[in-house]
Design a protein around this motif. Structure first.
Motif, mmCIF file in Angstrom:
data_model
loop_
_atom_site.group_PDB
_atom_site.id
_atom_site.type_symbol
_atom_site.label_atom_id
_atom_site.label_comp_id
_atom_site.label_asym_id
_atom_site.label_seq_id
_atom_site.Cartn_x
_atom_site.Cartn_y
_atom_site.Cartn_z
ATOM 1 N N GLN A 149 37.972 31.944 41.877
ATOM 2 C CA GLN A 149 38.166 30.776 42.745
ATOM 3 C C GLN A 149 37.988 31.144 44.219
ATOM 4 O O GLN A 149 37.349 30.429 44.976
ATOM 5 C CB GLN A 149 39.571 30.189 42.541
ATOM 6 C CG GLN A 149 39.629 29.284 41.335
ATOM 7 C CD GLN A 149 41.060 28.948 40.921
ATOM 8 O OE1 GLN A 149 41.967 29.752 41.102
ATOM 9 N NE2 GLN A 149 41.243 27.779 40.353
ATOM 10 N N ALA A 150 38.586 32.281 44.621
ATOM 11 C CA ALA A 150 38.607 32.625 46.043
ATOM 12 C C ALA A 150 37.304 33.261 46.527
ATOM 13 O O ALA A 150 36.844 32.985 47.629
ATOM 14 C CB ALA A 150 39.765 33.579 46.321
ATOM 15 N N LYS A 151 36.717 34.119 45.692
ATOM 16 C CA LYS A 151 35.574 34.900 46.193
ATOM 17 C C LYS A 151 34.275 34.630 45.467
ATOM 18 O O LYS A 151 33.218 35.057 45.908
ATOM 19 C CB LYS A 151 35.888 36.401 46.107
ATOM 20 C CG LYS A 151 37.225 36.751 46.754
ATOM 21 C CD LYS A 151 37.217 38.104 47.381
ATOM 22 C CE LYS A 151 38.394 38.222 48.323
ATOM 23 N NZ LYS A 151 38.804 39.509 48.648
ATOM 24 N N GLY A 152 34.357 33.959 44.305
ATOM 25 C CA GLY A 152 33.153 33.687 43.531
ATOM 26 C C GLY A 152 32.678 34.930 42.797
ATOM 27 O O GLY A 152 32.981 36.065 43.201
ATOM 28 N N ALA A 153 31.990 34.718 41.693
ATOM 29 C CA ALA A 153 31.430 35.833 40.914
ATOM 30 C C ALA A 153 30.392 35.255 39.970
ATOM 31 O O ALA A 153 30.450 34.073 39.623
ATOM 32 C CB ALA A 153 32.527 36.530 40.111
ATOM 33 N N ASP A 154 29.432 36.077 39.596
ATOM 34 C CA ASP A 154 28.459 35.634 38.592
ATOM 35 C C ASP A 154 28.962 35.980 37.195
ATOM 36 O O ASP A 154 28.724 35.251 36.244
ATOM 37 C CB ASP A 154 27.110 36.337 38.831
ATOM 38 C CG ASP A 154 26.544 35.987 40.196
ATOM 39 O OD1 ASP A 154 26.341 34.792 40.450
ATOM 40 O OD2 ASP A 154 26.340 36.905 41.001
ATOM 41 N N ILE A 155 29.640 37.126 37.117
ATOM 42 C CA ILE A 155 30.050 37.628 35.800
ATOM 43 C C ILE A 155 31.466 38.187 35.879
ATOM 44 O O ILE A 155 31.809 38.883 36.841
ATOM 45 C CB ILE A 155 29.089 38.749 35.325
ATOM 46 C CG1 ILE A 155 27.689 38.177 35.087
ATOM 47 C CG2 ILE A 155 29.617 39.429 34.057
ATOM 48 C CD1 ILE A 155 26.636 39.220 34.771
ATOM 49 N N ILE A 156 32.265 37.876 34.846
ATOM 50 C CA ILE A 156 33.545 38.569 34.677
ATOM 51 C C ILE A 156 33.359 39.536 33.508
ATOM 52 O O ILE A 156 32.881 39.141 32.436
ATOM 53 C CB ILE A 156 34.680 37.580 34.365
ATOM 54 C CG1 ILE A 156 35.016 36.790 35.622
ATOM 55 C CG2 ILE A 156 35.916 38.302 33.849
ATOM 56 C CD1 ILE A 156 36.184 35.859 35.455
ATOM 57 N N ALA A 157 33.712 40.789 33.723
ATOM 58 C CA ALA A 157 33.567 41.811 32.691
ATOM 59 C C ALA A 157 34.950 42.353 32.345
ATOM 60 O O ALA A 157 35.634 42.906 33.210
ATOM 61 C CB ALA A 157 32.670 42.935 33.197
ATOM 62 N N MET A 158 35.353 42.144 31.086
ATOM 63 C CA MET A 158 36.702 42.577 30.683
ATOM 64 C C MET A 158 36.630 43.684 29.647
ATOM 65 O O MET A 158 35.860 43.608 28.691
ATOM 66 C CB MET A 158 37.468 41.387 30.091
ATOM 67 C CG MET A 158 37.839 40.326 31.100
ATOM 68 S SD MET A 158 38.919 39.079 30.351
ATOM 69 C CE MET A 158 37.731 37.986 29.598
#
Ligand code: B1M
Length: 221
Positions: free
Chosen positions: A146-155
């Motif tokens: 929400q705050a910084k944006g991202a293309d991908i979350i990798a868990m």
């Protein structure tokens, strides 16, 4: 001032970078990267035809079980040392990261060796990587998107007891209205493709090299 590789001497330097990186010779990679810059080879060529090409080759060898984790780690460290030499020149050369990945080991899990390899290989493939570390609660992933944006979350998860935190994270991203803004990749020893499908992830990778491939595929969709 910038030239493309056009002669044997330049090609030799790039070949030597590859040899040094494959051996995990950090000092050698630094020296040769500086030498390449000194000879006027452009930063993009050194990065793409020297460092990234070498790291891709390492990734393929790793996938084929020709080399193992220690060699990949050592090569990745040498790669970082080379990238550090080039970094000050990136802005001037117009090199932009190919995407932004927010990575972390999920809540309840302190294992970070595999996650760090994935992170390093993503950086090596020119992704901007924000590493949230270990024991990352679902809310932290959602907050960063929400705050910084991202293309991908990798868990990453190494424990059967922490796998559920991946599902919780995806649910929270949905509830926060940001699920559709990012692609999600999951991985780690107990994770399987069917688990990834069941929790609604966009991709699963069994190892770090495959994680880079998945990330590139997802961005191109
Ligand atoms: Co832990 N541990 N550990 N441990 N530990 C395992 C994972 C375990 C399999 C050992 C065993 O019982 N045989 C077992 C889990 C069993 C299970 O749930 N199925 C286990 C356990 C039970 C525990 C504790 C609960 C032990 C205890 O306290 N009773 C405890 C849990 C602590 C916690 O997290 N809350 C614990 C603690 C620890 C240490 C702190 C001592 C240490 C971690 C140190 C650290 O990471 N800084 C540790 C270690 C080292 C291991 C083993 C020995 C090695 C893990 C490792 O680093 N492998 C492990 C047994 C084993 O695997 N032989 C074990 C090397 C690493 C490169 O591989 O992480 O799989 P891996 O990453 C690979 C792929 O999985 C993939 O790419 C990587 C490279 O190719 N990958 C991704 C990983 N993340 C990815 C993300 C992606 C894509 C691919 O996309 C996003």
């Amino acid at each position: 001032m910038l030239i493309k590789v056009g002669n044997n001497m330049d090609e030799n330097i790039l070949k030597n970078i590859k040899t040094a990186l494959t051996k995990g010779d950090r000092a050698g990679v630094v020296k040769l990267t500086k030498e390449a810059l000194g000879k006027g080879i452009d930063v993009k060529t050194i990065l793409e035809d020297g460092l990234i090409a070498s790291m891709n080759a390492i990734g393929e060898k790793f996938k084929a079980n020709e080399i193992f984790i220690p060699e990949v780690l050592i090569a990745a460290k040498a790669m970082h040392a080379g990238i550090a030499v080039l970094e000050p020149f990136f802005a001037a050369s117009g090199i932009k990261p190919i995407g932004k990945v927010v990575i972390g080991t999920v809540k309840g899990d302190l294992h970070d060796i595999g996650k760090n390899i994935v992170s390093m290989m993503l950086k090596g493939a020119c992704f901007e990587v924000m590493d949230l570390g270990i024991d990352v609660p679902p809310g932290k992933f959602a907050e960063i998107v929400q705050a910084k944006g991202a293309d991908i979350i990798a868990m990453s998860s190494l424990l059967t007891t922490s796998m559920g935190a991946m599902k919780d994270t995806i649910k929270l991203l949905k509830d926060s209205g940001v699920r559709d803004k990012v692609k999600i990749i999951v991985g780690g020893a107990p994770i399987t493709q069917s688990f990834a499908d069941a929790i609604g992830a966009d991709g699963y990778a069994k190892d770090a090299a495959t994680a880079v491939d998945r990330a590139k595929e997802l961005l191109s969709k």
